[in-house]
Design an enzyme around this catalytic site. Sequence first.
Site, PDB file in Angstrom:
ATOM      1  N   LYS A  69      61.645   5.293 -64.115  1.00  0.00           N
ATOM      2  CA  LYS A  69      60.402   5.266 -63.038  1.00  0.00           C
ATOM      3  C   LYS A  69      60.287   3.587 -62.762  1.00  0.00           C
ATOM      4  CE  LYS A  69      56.571   7.698 -63.041  1.00  0.00           C
ATOM      5  NZ  LYS A  69      55.616   8.095 -62.309  1.00  0.00           N
ATOM      6  N   ASN A  94      44.213   6.764 -53.373  1.00  0.00           N
ATOM      7  CA  ASN A  94      44.698   8.087 -53.285  1.00  0.00           C
ATOM      8  C   ASN A  94      43.674   8.968 -52.476  1.00  0.00           C
ATOM      9  OD1 ASN A  94      46.806  10.320 -53.131  1.00  0.00           O
ATOM     10  ND2 ASN A  94      45.678  11.047 -54.911  1.00  0.00           N
ATOM     11  N   HIS A 152      42.674  13.139 -52.416  1.00  0.00           N
ATOM     12  CA  HIS A 152      42.867  14.347 -53.109  1.00  0.00           C
ATOM     13  C   HIS A 152      42.151  15.381 -52.500  1.00  0.00           C
ATOM     14  CE1 HIS A 152      44.171  16.828 -56.583  1.00  0.00           C
ATOM     15  NE2 HIS A 152      43.035  17.331 -56.574  1.00  0.00           N
ATOM     16  N   GLY A 183      52.838  14.274 -43.435  1.00  0.00           N
ATOM     17  CA  GLY A 183      52.318  12.830 -43.358  1.00  0.00           C
ATOM     18  C   GLY A 183      51.204  12.964 -42.057  1.00  0.00           C
ATOM     19  N   ARG A 212      53.786  11.921 -56.803  1.00  0.00           N
ATOM     20  CA  ARG A 212      54.316  11.425 -58.103  1.00  0.00           C
ATOM     21  C   ARG A 212      53.377  10.490 -58.554  1.00  0.00           C
ATOM     22  NH1 ARG A 212      59.406  11.810 -59.116  1.00  0.00           N
ATOM     23  NH2 ARG A 212      60.443  12.718 -57.300  1.00  0.00           N
ATOM     24  N   LEU A 213      53.077  10.482 -59.989  1.00  0.00           N
ATOM     25  CA  LEU A 213      52.177   9.590 -60.603  1.00  0.00           C
ATOM     26  C   LEU A 213      52.790   8.196 -60.429  1.00  0.00           C
ATOM     27  CD1 LEU A 213      51.431  11.428 -63.994  1.00  0.00           C
ATOM     28  CD2 LEU A 213      49.830  10.948 -62.059  1.00  0.00           C
ATOM     29  N   ILE A 214      51.835   7.160 -60.229  1.00  0.00           N
ATOM     30  CA  ILE A 214      52.083   5.670 -60.078  1.00  0.00           C
ATOM     31  C   ILE A 214      52.571   5.191 -61.445  1.00  0.00           C
ATOM     32  CG2 ILE A 214      51.282   3.697 -59.440  1.00  0.00           C
ATOM     33  CD1 ILE A 214      52.334   5.505 -56.996  1.00  0.00           C
ATOM     34  N   ASN A 238      48.149  12.585 -42.863  1.00  0.00           N
ATOM     35  CA  ASN A 238      47.306  11.591 -43.263  1.00  0.00           C
ATOM     36  C   ASN A 238      47.863  10.350 -42.804  1.00  0.00           C
ATOM     37  OD1 ASN A 238      44.623  12.724 -44.517  1.00  0.00           O
ATOM     38  ND2 ASN A 238      45.995  13.371 -46.039  1.00  0.00           N
TER      39      ASN A 238
END
Length: 194
Positions: free
Chosen positions: A68, A110, A112, A15, A94-96, A17
């Site tokens: 999901k 996001n 990266h 955490g 996780r992919l949204i 960020n």
Amino acid sequence: MKNRTKMAVFASGNGSNFQALYEATQDGRLDADIVLVVADKPSAYVLERAKQAGVPAFSFTPRDYASKQAYESMLVEKLDRAGVEWLVLAGFMRLIGPVLLGTYENRIVNIHPSVLPAFPGKDAIGQTLEAGAKEAGVTVHFVDEGMDTGAIIAQRSFAVDGADRETVERKIHEIEHQLYPESLQQLFSRQQSV
């Protein structure tokens, strides 16, 4: 006075960020409020950071849900109740899926740790160093259904110059903690002026 943008921060780990974003909301660099922290790991340290900051936090275990779609539907209800306008991913691994993407279309961002499109996915720093890339860096981008494939909002890079992993990671965190609040501030102020 304009309303401050309400955002939720999604994280899976330490955490740092979240902390940088929270501090930016407190010192006036980011005209927004973090109204919810969402973690997909009940042991994620970001939950402790949220507690210390007095920000409501929620954790869930994806495997406790049938799909999901099931856990994203549950998340949409919680986000809705909190009045969340934007989803800000900060180390969320996780992919949204379609439920969140559809509900928050063009309002999921996001960060990266590479200069996309190079080195998407997990361990981007490791990928960068393994490939012997001359540059490392950070990308802020919109989230779509792909793995780090959404439209790029901002990027910042630096020369690797044979630096070790620890040095590269430290530099990336420094950039992330500046670039993310700056990029979000620009996005939110554009949205408010529309």
